[in-house]
Design an enzyme around this catalytic site. Structure first.
Site, short mmCIF file in Angstrom:
data_model
loop_
_atom_site.label_atom_id
_atom_site.label_comp_id
_atom_site.label_asym_id
_atom_site.label_seq_id
_atom_site.Cartn_x
_atom_site.Cartn_y
_atom_site.Cartn_z
N LYS A 194 0.91 6.97 1.72
CA LYS A 194 0.24 6.52 2.95
C LYS A 194 -0.47 7.69 3.61
O LYS A 194 0.10 8.78 3.74
CB LYS A 194 1.30 5.93 3.89
CG LYS A 194 0.78 5.36 5.19
CD LYS A 194 1.95 4.83 6.00
CE LYS A 194 1.51 4.18 7.30
NZ LYS A 194 2.67 3.63 8.04
N SER A 232 6.32 -1.54 9.18
CA SER A 232 5.14 -1.04 8.46
C SER A 232 5.36 -0.82 6.97
O SER A 232 4.39 -0.59 6.25
CB SER A 232 4.66 0.27 9.10
OG SER A 232 4.12 0.01 10.38
N SER A 288 1.61 -0.94 9.00
CA SER A 288 0.48 -0.04 8.87
C SER A 288 0.34 0.56 7.46
O SER A 288 -0.65 1.21 7.17
CB SER A 288 0.61 1.10 9.88
OG SER A 288 1.82 1.81 9.71
#
Length: 532
Positions: free
Chosen positions: A116, A215, A191
Site C-alpha cells: 500500500k 481498510s 483505503s
C-alpha cells in the site's frame, strides 16, 4: 435494547433520502456506452494461481525462476525487482545447505509482494494520494515491509489508496480511481483498495495493508480475497503516512492481504517479528473444540444500510456448514451495543491521547500541517480546482462539528461492548459478523452511505483480531464474505477457521472466469471434512 419508534422512523427517513440522492446521482452521473461493463480476461499463467508459500517452495526447488515470475507481472520497481530476482536465483544455485535451510532463513524467498502506497518502501512514492506530497520518495522501508524483504520477498511496487487513507473508496487526484476486478463499475474499497484490486485480479501474490476502520477487510471483501487485522499492537505500524495521533495508535493495525488463506499465517508471523510469539501461531487448532457465535447484523442503526439479503443468507450457509461438518451448535446472539458502532468509533478516534493532546485534525493533514478550510475547498471543488476529493472535503467538514470529548453514554456503550465480547469469546470463541452491509457499491456511491464502514471499524476500537473470508459470488457476480472475530491474541482461531471455509466454499474466484459469474454461495459448496 430494541429499536425505539423514533429510531425506526429516523432509519426509514434516512434510507428514503439515500434512495432519492442515489436516483439523482444515477441520473446525472456519466454513463458508459453500454450497460455491460468490460471484464478482465481469465488468468492465463498458472503461477498467478499459486499461494505464496507454494511459490516460495517452487523457487527454492528451482522449479520456477524468480526472474521468470517477475517478468509476468512486474511494474514500478522494474529494474530493482529484476535485479533482486536474479540475485535470488543465484543464491539458490550457490546454497549448499539444502531447501530446509533456505525455508527456515528465507521463507518468502523470491515471492513478489505489493505494498500500500501509504507505507514507506525505499525508492517509492509515499504520497498517500495527496497532491502536495507527490514528490515525496521514501528513503527507508517501513518495519513491516523490511521484515518481509528480510524474509526474501521482492516488492513489486506500491498501490493506490484513498486520500490520506480515510475513505472506503481508493480515489485521489494523484493516481485516480481504483476499480473492482469483478466489475469495473464497482469500487475496490479503501483505503487499501489498490492492494485488494491487484491481488484479487491475480496481478500480485500477497500484499501489505493497514486498517484503522476496515481498510484491510473492506477491500478484501469487495475484491474476494482474504485479509487479517491482527490483535492491536502486534505488528509495528511505523513508517506510514499519515501517522496516527491521539488514541489512534491503539486502533491502527498493519496486516496481510492474500488470495489464499494459507498465506495469512506465515505472512503474519513474519510481519509481527518477535511479537508473533504472543499469538502462539504454531499451536494446533481443532475447530471442534471452539465455540462459534453468529451475529447477522448490528441491531438496526438508522445511520447504516440494512445488510444485503445475500450476505445474510451466505452467513446462514456458513452456520449450517459448521454445524454439519463439526457436529457443533453455532449460537446466534444479539449484541445491542453494536448499534452504536459508528458513534463509538468516531468518539474514540477523536479522543485525546494519554498525553492529553488531541489528534491531528483531518483538515491539518490535508494541508500538510497547515489547516485547510473545508468550506473553501468545497467551493473550489464545485469549480473543479480543488486538489482534494469530495470525500476528503466532506470528512473535514464533518470533523468541524465533532466533539473531542465523547458523551458518557457512548463511553458506557463502548465499555459494555468490550466486556461483553471479551467474556463471550474468551480464548476459544469465534464470532461470525458481516464484513459490510452492502456488496461492492458503484463508484462514488459510498458518499451517500458514509457510515457503513462501522461494521469493520468497531473492532479496531475493541482491539480484537479479525479475518475477512470470501464466500463465493453473488447473483451479480460480486464477492460475498464475512468477518471472523476472536478474543485478543487469539488470531490463530479465525485464521484456522478461514482455512476451513476456504475449502468448504471455494475461497477466491478468478474474476475473469465467466463460469463463476452466475455462481454464488447459495449453491451447494464442495465438501470439506478437514476440521483441524
Amino acid at each position: 435494547m430494541a429499536m425505539t419508534r423514533f429510531e425506526r422512523l429516523l432509519g426509514l427517513l434516512l434510507r428514503a433520502a439515500v434512495r432519492v440522492f442515489l436516483a439523482v446521482f444515477e441520473l446525472f452521473a456519466p454513463q458508459r456506452g453500454s450497460a455491460e461493463q468490460p471484464r478482465l480476461p481469465p488468468i492465463s499463467s498458472p503461477l498467478l494461481r499459486v499461494p505464496a508459500i507454494h511459490l516460495a517452495r517452487q523457487i527454492r526447488r528451482k522449479e520456477v525462476s524468480s526472474l521468470f515470475f517477475l517478468c509476468c507481472s512486474l511494474y514500478l520497481r522494474f529494474a530493482a525487482a529484476l535485479q533482486e530476482a536474479a540475485q535470488v536465483d543465484k543464491l539458490i544455485e550457490e546454497e549448499t545447505g539444502g531447501e530446509d535451510v533456505l525455508e527456515d532463513r528465507l521463507p518468502l524467498l523470491g515471492v513478489p509482494v505489493t505494498v500500500k502506497e501509504a507505507f514507506a518502501l525505499q525508492g517509492m512514492p509515499n504520497s498517500t494520494g495527496l497532491l502536495s506530497r507527490r514528490t515525496v520518495i521514501s528513503g527507508v522501508d517501513a518495519p513491516s515491509v523490511a521484515l518481509l524483504k528480510r524474509a526474501g520477498a521482492i516488492p513489486l511496487g506500491v498501490t493506490n489508496c484513498s486520500e490520506l487513507c480515510m475513505w472506503l473508496e481508493s480515489h485521489n487526484h494523484l493516481y485516480g480511481i481504483t476499480r473492482n476486478p469483478y466489475n469495473l463499475g464497482r469500487i475496490a474499497g479503501g483505503s487499501s483498495g489498490g492492494e485488494g484490486s491487484i491481488i484479487g485480479s491475480g496481478a500480485s501474490v500477497v500484499g501489505v495493508g493497514s486498517d484503522i476502520g476496515g481498510s484491510i477487510r473492506i477491500p478484501c471483501f469487495f475484491n474476494g480475497i482474504f485479509g487479517h487485522k491482527p490483535t492491536s499492537g502486534i505488528v509495528n505500524n511505523a513508517g506510514q503516512h499519515p501517522p496516527p495521533s491521539g488514541q489512534q495508535p491503539g486502533f491502527l493495525c498493519t496486516g496481510p492481504m492474500c488470495r489464499y488463506a494459507e498465506d495469512l499465517m506465515p505472512m503474519l508471523r513474519i510481519m509481527a517479528g518477535p511479537a508473533a510469539e504472543k499469538l502462539s501461531l504454531s499451536a494446533e487448532v481443532d475447530l471442534r473444540n471452539l465455540r462459534f457465535f453468529s451475529v447477522p447484523h448490528d441491531g438496526g442503526s438508522p445511520l447504516l444500510s440494512p445488510v444485503d439479503p445475500q450476505l445474510i443468507q451466505a452467513q446462514k450457509k456458513v452456520v449450517e456448514r459448521l454445524e454439519a461438518d463439526l457436529g457443533i451448535k453455532v449460537k446466534e446472539v444479539r449484541i445491542p451495543q453494536l448499534k452504536y458502532s459508528f458513534q463509538i468509533w468516531g468518539a474514540m478516534m477523536s479522543s485525546p491521547g494519554k498525553d492529553g493532546k488531541s489528534p491531528t485534525t483531518f483538515a491539518e493533514l490535508m494541508g500538510g500541517g497547515k489547516r485547510v478550510w473545508p468550506a473553501w475547498e468545497l467551493f473550489k471543488c464545485m469549480l473543479g480546482v480543488s486538489p482534494h476529493t469530495v470525500a476528503a472535503i466532506g470528512l473535514a467538514l464533518v470533523e468541524m462539528f465533532q466533539s473531542s470529548q465523547p458523551s458518557q453514554f457512548i463511553l458506557q456503550q463502548k465499555e459494555s461492548l468490550q466486556r461483553e465480547l471479551e467474556e463471550l469469546l474468551g480464548t476459544d470463541g469465534v464470532l461470525l459478523y458481516p464484513s459490510h452491509p452492502q456488496l461492492a457499491p458503484k463508484h462514488h456511491q459510498p458518499i451517500f452511505t458514509p457510515f457503513n464502514f462501522s461494521y469493520t471499524g468497531i473492532f479496531n476500537i475493541l482491539g480484537l483480531p479479525v479475518t475477512q473470508c470470501p464466500l463465493g459470488l453473488s447473483v451479480e457476480g460480486l464477492p460475498l464474505g464475512l468477518q471472523l472475530v476472536a478474543g485478543k491474541l487469539q488470531d490463530r482461531l479465525p485464521l484456522a477457521t478461514a482455512l476451513y471455509l476456504e475449502k468448504a466454499f471455494g475461497g477466491w474466484r478468478d474474476p475473469g472466469d465467466r463460469a463463476h459469474t452466475a455462481e454464488n454461495t447459495l449453491n451447494t459448496p464442495k465438501s470439506s471434512s478437514n476440521a483441524t
